[in-house]
Design a protein around this motif. Sequence first.
Motif, PDB file in Angstrom:
ATOM      1  N   VAL A  59     -21.443   0.765  33.082  1.00 56.77           N
ATOM      2  CA  VAL A  59     -20.804  -0.209  32.195  1.00 56.77           C
ATOM      3  C   VAL A  59     -20.439  -1.439  33.013  1.00 56.77           C
ATOM      4  CG1 VAL A  59     -18.660  -0.675  30.955  1.00 56.77           C
ATOM      5  CG2 VAL A  59     -19.904   1.427  30.511  1.00 56.77           C
ATOM      6  N   ARG A  60     -20.642  -2.627  32.432  1.00 55.40           N
ATOM      7  CA  ARG A  60     -20.193  -3.846  33.111  1.00 55.40           C
ATOM      8  C   ARG A  60     -19.568  -4.798  32.100  1.00 55.40           C
ATOM      9  NH1 ARG A  60     -24.480  -7.093  36.175  1.00 55.40           N
ATOM     10  NH2 ARG A  60     -23.093  -8.854  35.722  1.00 55.40           N
ATOM     11  N   LEU A  61     -18.487  -5.421  32.532  1.00 54.20           N
ATOM     12  CA  LEU A  61     -17.779  -6.409  31.732  1.00 54.20           C
ATOM     13  C   LEU A  61     -17.817  -7.730  32.497  1.00 54.20           C
ATOM     14  CD1 LEU A  61     -15.970  -6.822  29.164  1.00 54.20           C
ATOM     15  CD2 LEU A  61     -14.003  -6.415  30.668  1.00 54.20           C
ATOM     16  N   ASP A  62     -18.504  -8.724  31.940  1.00 53.18           N
ATOM     17  CA  ASP A  62     -18.659 -10.032  32.575  1.00 53.18           C
ATOM     18  C   ASP A  62     -17.658 -11.010  31.970  1.00 53.18           C
ATOM     19  OD1 ASP A  62     -20.940  -8.534  33.187  1.00 53.18           O
ATOM     20  OD2 ASP A  62     -22.152 -10.323  33.478  1.00 53.18           O
ATOM     21  N   ILE A  63     -16.938 -11.718  32.823  1.00 57.37           N
ATOM     22  CA  ILE A  63     -15.948 -12.708  32.384  1.00 57.37           C
ATOM     23  C   ILE A  63     -16.248 -14.016  33.103  1.00 57.37           C
ATOM     24  CG2 ILE A  63     -13.489 -13.232  32.193  1.00 57.37           C
ATOM     25  CD1 ILE A  63     -13.093 -10.139  32.749  1.00 57.37           C
ATOM     26  N   VAL A  64     -16.509 -15.076  32.355  1.00 59.79           N
ATOM     27  CA  VAL A  64     -16.917 -16.352  32.937  1.00 59.79           C
ATOM     28  C   VAL A  64     -15.964 -17.454  32.503  1.00 59.79           C
ATOM     29  CG1 VAL A  64     -18.785 -18.010  33.221  1.00 59.79           C
ATOM     30  CG2 VAL A  64     -19.321 -15.601  32.827  1.00 59.79           C
ATOM     31  N   GLU A  65     -15.456 -18.194  33.491  1.00 65.88           N
ATOM     32  CA  GLU A  65     -14.683 -19.405  33.232  1.00 65.88           C
ATOM     33  C   GLU A  65     -15.578 -20.601  33.553  1.00 65.88           C
ATOM     34  OE1 GLU A  65     -12.019 -19.732  31.722  1.00 65.88           O
ATOM     35  OE2 GLU A  65     -10.980 -17.809  31.831  1.00 65.88           O
ATOM     36  N   LEU A  66     -15.911 -21.372  32.535  1.00 67.07           N
ATOM     37  CA  LEU A  66     -16.773 -22.534  32.733  1.00 67.07           C
ATOM     38  C   LEU A  66     -15.979 -23.692  33.333  1.00 67.07           C
ATOM     39  CD1 LEU A  66     -18.838 -22.565  29.407  1.00 67.07           C
ATOM     40  CD2 LEU A  66     -19.340 -21.397  31.556  1.00 67.07           C
TER      41      LEU A  66
END
Length: 333
Positions: free
Chosen positions: A222-229
């Motif tokens: 399982v992977r949870l990706d969190i991106v702040e642009l």
Amino acid sequence: KKLVALSPLPFLPIFLLPMMEISAQDAEFMGVVKTKVYRQSGPEAIGPEDMPGEKPFVLDAFADASEPNSLTSATLDRPSGADVPLFAEDGGEEFFFDQKFNTLAELDASFANGSYALKLVGLSDGARTVPLSLTGDTYPDPPKFADYNAAQQIDHSTATTFTWSSIAGGTTDTWVFFEIEDQDGDAVFETPFPGEDGALDGTSTSVEVPAGTLSEGSSYAVRLDIVELVDENETYATAIAGYQAVLKMGIQTLGPDEEAPTLQYSFPFYGEEEIVAKSVVTFVFSETMDQTVAPGEAISWTGIPEPGSFSYQWSPDGQTLFCHYTPGLPTSA
């Protein structure tokens, strides 16, 4: 094809001709992202990625073609050092580059914060340069998956909800993406891409995986990706720059249940005398039972004049059955 009316010469009738097909732009989405990768290995244990062949710091650059082979090349111009070529993948649908590092210092030494540019060559558009600024080191902090232990014994036949703690500083503008991969690295479940209907964001804390998505007795990642642009450029195709946190966790589904449950004990006990008539007959089993089976059809009562007068109730964990006999237990039972 659309039809368009052309201005006629004097005294000639108006006529219709097919409009020539106009090609879409060669690229549709691109970006450059710096990532910190974490792994959760226990209910409270979260640390840098440490699996063999993996490293905890990554630079990703990508350019998605609008259609296969509409892009012929793509390179990344970085603040210092030579341009980096991106490599065609998925039959020419995407150009991609990633490099992994052991430390953040190593990542920053090769790909410093500053001005980047994606340089593309397309079949229709020719050469294009898309500048992006990647500065600020605004890496999100990783959340924590709840119910780690339960995720190691998932019943594949029922829907499973994965829950994580609130994302610090997360907003509706934060990109969040959840994915499950099998042991071959193929995605078996993924949430919609940010911007699409149903996509997660920085305020999300859970996602439900439908029953039957996972296979029995199998391991998954399982992977949870969190991106702040930190930058977006719409002058050509959509282009983004940002900082990302990725939280990974291994999960496991239960294998076939080959051991039959056993009755651990019952109350009143077998042979017990002077039982109160209003006693509740209780059965405790070694594992969760199939509650779709009607207890009245599975239990054969002896000495009970009206077995149909029993009502039944399972405990929340499905291991204890409470049997209520409305008339009251007969003294001969």
